[in-house]
Design an enzyme around this catalytic site. Structure first.
Site, short mmCIF file in Angstrom:
data_model
loop_
_atom_site.label_atom_id
_atom_site.label_comp_id
_atom_site.label_asym_id
_atom_site.label_seq_id
_atom_site.Cartn_x
_atom_site.Cartn_y
_atom_site.Cartn_z
N GLU A 207 0.83 -1.21 0.00
CA GLU A 207 0.00 0.00 0.00
C GLU A 207 0.86 1.26 0.00
O GLU A 207 0.73 2.12 0.88
CB GLU A 207 -0.96 -0.02 1.19
CG GLU A 207 -1.94 -1.19 1.12
CD GLU A 207 -2.99 -1.17 2.20
OE1 GLU A 207 -2.76 -0.57 3.25
OE2 GLU A 207 -4.06 -1.78 1.99
N GLU B 58 -5.65 -8.36 -0.99
CA GLU B 58 -6.31 -8.13 0.30
C GLU B 58 -7.77 -7.80 0.07
O GLU B 58 -8.08 -6.82 -0.63
CB GLU B 58 -5.68 -6.96 1.08
CG GLU B 58 -4.39 -7.30 1.73
CD GLU B 58 -3.86 -6.16 2.61
OE1 GLU B 58 -4.68 -5.44 3.23
OE2 GLU B 58 -2.64 -6.00 2.67
C1 BGP Z 1 -4.48 -2.81 4.95
C2 BGP Z 1 -3.15 -3.35 5.41
C3 BGP Z 1 -3.22 -4.60 6.18
C4 BGP Z 1 -4.47 -4.80 6.99
C5 BGP Z 1 -5.73 -4.23 6.37
C6 BGP Z 1 -6.94 -4.16 7.28
O1 BGP Z 1 -4.41 -1.44 4.84
O2 BGP Z 1 -2.30 -3.62 4.31
O3 BGP Z 1 -2.01 -4.74 6.85
O4 BGP Z 1 -4.32 -4.60 8.31
O5 BGP Z 1 -5.53 -2.98 5.83
O6 BGP Z 1 -6.91 -3.00 8.06
P1 BGP Z 1 -7.14 -3.01 9.61
O7 BGP Z 1 -6.09 -3.91 10.16
O8 BGP Z 1 -6.97 -1.60 10.06
O9 BGP Z 1 -8.51 -3.52 9.82
#
Ligand code: BGP
Length: 469
Positions: free
Chosen positions: A177, A368
């Site tokens: 990201e 993701e």
């Molecule tokens: C993305 C990241 C992840 C993950 C996901 C969910 O931005 O790459 O590492 O954590 O988001 O977000 P959160 O953990 O805040 O729910």
């Protein structure tokens, strides 16, 4: 002329994704020193502690202890039939201070064993090279990616891991990201601002260094691993205009560009013309060194990896610090939200695939997508998470529509196939997994793993290659 595609390709990469720092724990053993992710007690949106305060709880220090329990966890993923498993190689295990010449053999050995264990279970490893894990020493000593020296340290790290694992790992991506530099510069780039700085200038200069590092990593990767696929990774949850008011529509386009700027550079190989006006408005001067532009234009991403969780809605003139879907925006009356206010929008998923493929025409890899929810262990000892199965089915169905639309999609990895530490909140209670982990937000619990009902849903989707959707 290509024919209409109606099904997922035979070699479609179904799987799951985690990040080293959100699962491994073992934050300071076998040579590892602190990395950025180790200094956030309350998640990435809260201020970080620049020094680890003894006795204070830092969620990533133990996480779910994947470091010692990965064999069991990978067994669950094998049971689901994963074709691939995405994780990161924590930079600070390999180069604990980031600027050493010699790597830490214990760290290299850990990932040797992990990668072998993934492959032994029939999964292809998909490796994120940097997932919010910049060694803390690089942040403190050099101001992180502000300093061009980081390019050399990163490329040396890449070369080291390509040499060690390149015979077994085909799929790589550089920065997780990378466009989150605009929303969470501390987490994404190790950037902490001084008072009075032109923050946008710092961010764009930092990003420029990361672009050069990304392209040089591809250069080295191509030399050492000719068959590898090396991509970029972006947060591309989408943003809609709130109405057909042309001002809503145009400003939303500008917000989307603030994200797509990053993939425009890493996929098209040059800075887009629209950036000049943004830089002029904010008085941003970015220093390029001779050769930078050639490097960026020569070594392009093989695929676009991206995360998609939701969409947000934008009203003209409203402050909107983020532009990746990371902030809440204005409520969208047509779709529901999770308890964290994240809009659940499978149609937006199809829309995003189409948008990205129209723009880039290279393979897309959704690395993701997932649902963070509160889960409860029921009286029967099980977790009945129909809401997660439903989210999964709806998003896989939307992805199938995108395939019919003609989009080239190479794979899909569910975020957090096992519960892990949330980046945004630093909590365990925002659970994504098909496998439950007994641990609470304060770190109490046995760490015991329990299969949730949704595990069978994903298993069935993979077993039938999505034909039952
Ligand atoms: C993305 C990241 C992840 C993950 C996901 C969910 O931005 O790459 O590492 O954590 O988001 O977000 P959160 O953990 O805040 O729910």
């Amino acid at each position: 002329m290509e024919k209409l595609k109606t099904e997922f390709p035979k070699d479609f990469l179904w799987g799951g994704a985690v990040a080293a720092n959100q699962v491994e724990g073992a934050w300071n053993i076998e040579g590892k020193k602190a990395d950025l992710s180790d200094i956030f007690p309350n998640g990435a949106h809260m201020p970080a502690d620049r020094e680890i305060i003894p006795g204070k709880y830092y969620p990533n220090h133990e996480a779910i202890d994947f470091y010692h329990r990965y064999e069991e966890d990978l067994d669950y993923f094998q049971e689901m039939g994963f074709k691939c498993f995405r994780t990161s190689i924590n930079w600070s295990r390999i180069f604990p201070e980031g600027d050493e010449t010699e790597p830490n053999e214990a760290g290299l050995k850990f990932y040797d064993d992990l990668i072998n264990a993934i492959i032994a279970r029939g999964m292809a490893p998909v490796i994120t090279i940097s997932h919010y894990e910049t060694p803390l020493n690089l942040v403190d000593k050099y101001g992180s990616w502000r300093d061009r020296k980081l390019i050399d340290y990163f490329v040396h790290f890449c070369e080291t891991i390509f040499k060690r694992y390149g015979d077994r790992v085909k799929y790589w991506m550089t920065f997780n990201e990378i466009n989150n530099m605009r929303r969470m510069p501390a987490t994404a780039g190790g950037i902490f601002f001084e008072e009075g700085e032109n923050e946008l200038e710092v961010m764009y200069q930092t990003t420029h260094h990361m672009f050069v590092a990304h392209s040089l990593a591809i250069k080295v990767g191509r030399e050492l691993m000719p068959h590898a696929k090396i991509g970029c990774m972006m947060s591309l949850s989408n943003v809609y205009p709130n109405t057909c008011n042309p001002n809503d529509v145009f400003e939303t386009l500008e917000l989307r560009r603030a994200s797509l700027f990053y993939s425009d550079v890493m996929i098209r190989g040059k800075y887009p013309s629209y950036i000049n006006r943004i830089w002029e408005k904010a008085d941003v001067q970015v220093k390029f060194e001779p050769g930078d532009e050639e490097i960026i234009s020569t070594y392009l991403s093989d695929y676009l990896g991206f995360s998609y969780y939701r969409t947000t809605t934008h009203v003209y003139g409203e402050p909107f610090a983020g532009h990746t879907g990371g902030d809440q925006g204005t409520p969208n009356p047509y779709i529901g939200t999770t308890p964290w206010g994240w809009q659940v929008d499978p149609v937006g998923f199809r829309y995003t695939f189409n948008e990205l493929y129209d723009r880039y025409q290279i393979p897309l890899f959704c690395v993701e997508n997932g649902l963070g929810q509160f889960d409860e262990v029921a009286k029967d000892g099980k977790i009945h998470d129909d809401y997660r199965s439903s989210y999964l089915i709806q998003h896989v169905a939307a992805m199938k529509e995108a395939i019919k639309d003609g989009v080239d999609i190479m794979g899909y990895t569910w975020w957090g196939p096992i519960d892990l530490v949330s980046v945004g909140t630093g909590e365990m209670s925002k659970r994504y997994g098909f496998v439950y982990v007994d641990k609470d937000n304060e770190g109490n619990g046995t760490l015991k793993r329990i299969k949730k009902d949704s595990l069978a849903t994903y298993k069935n989707i993979i077993a039938t290659n999505g034909t039952t959707i």
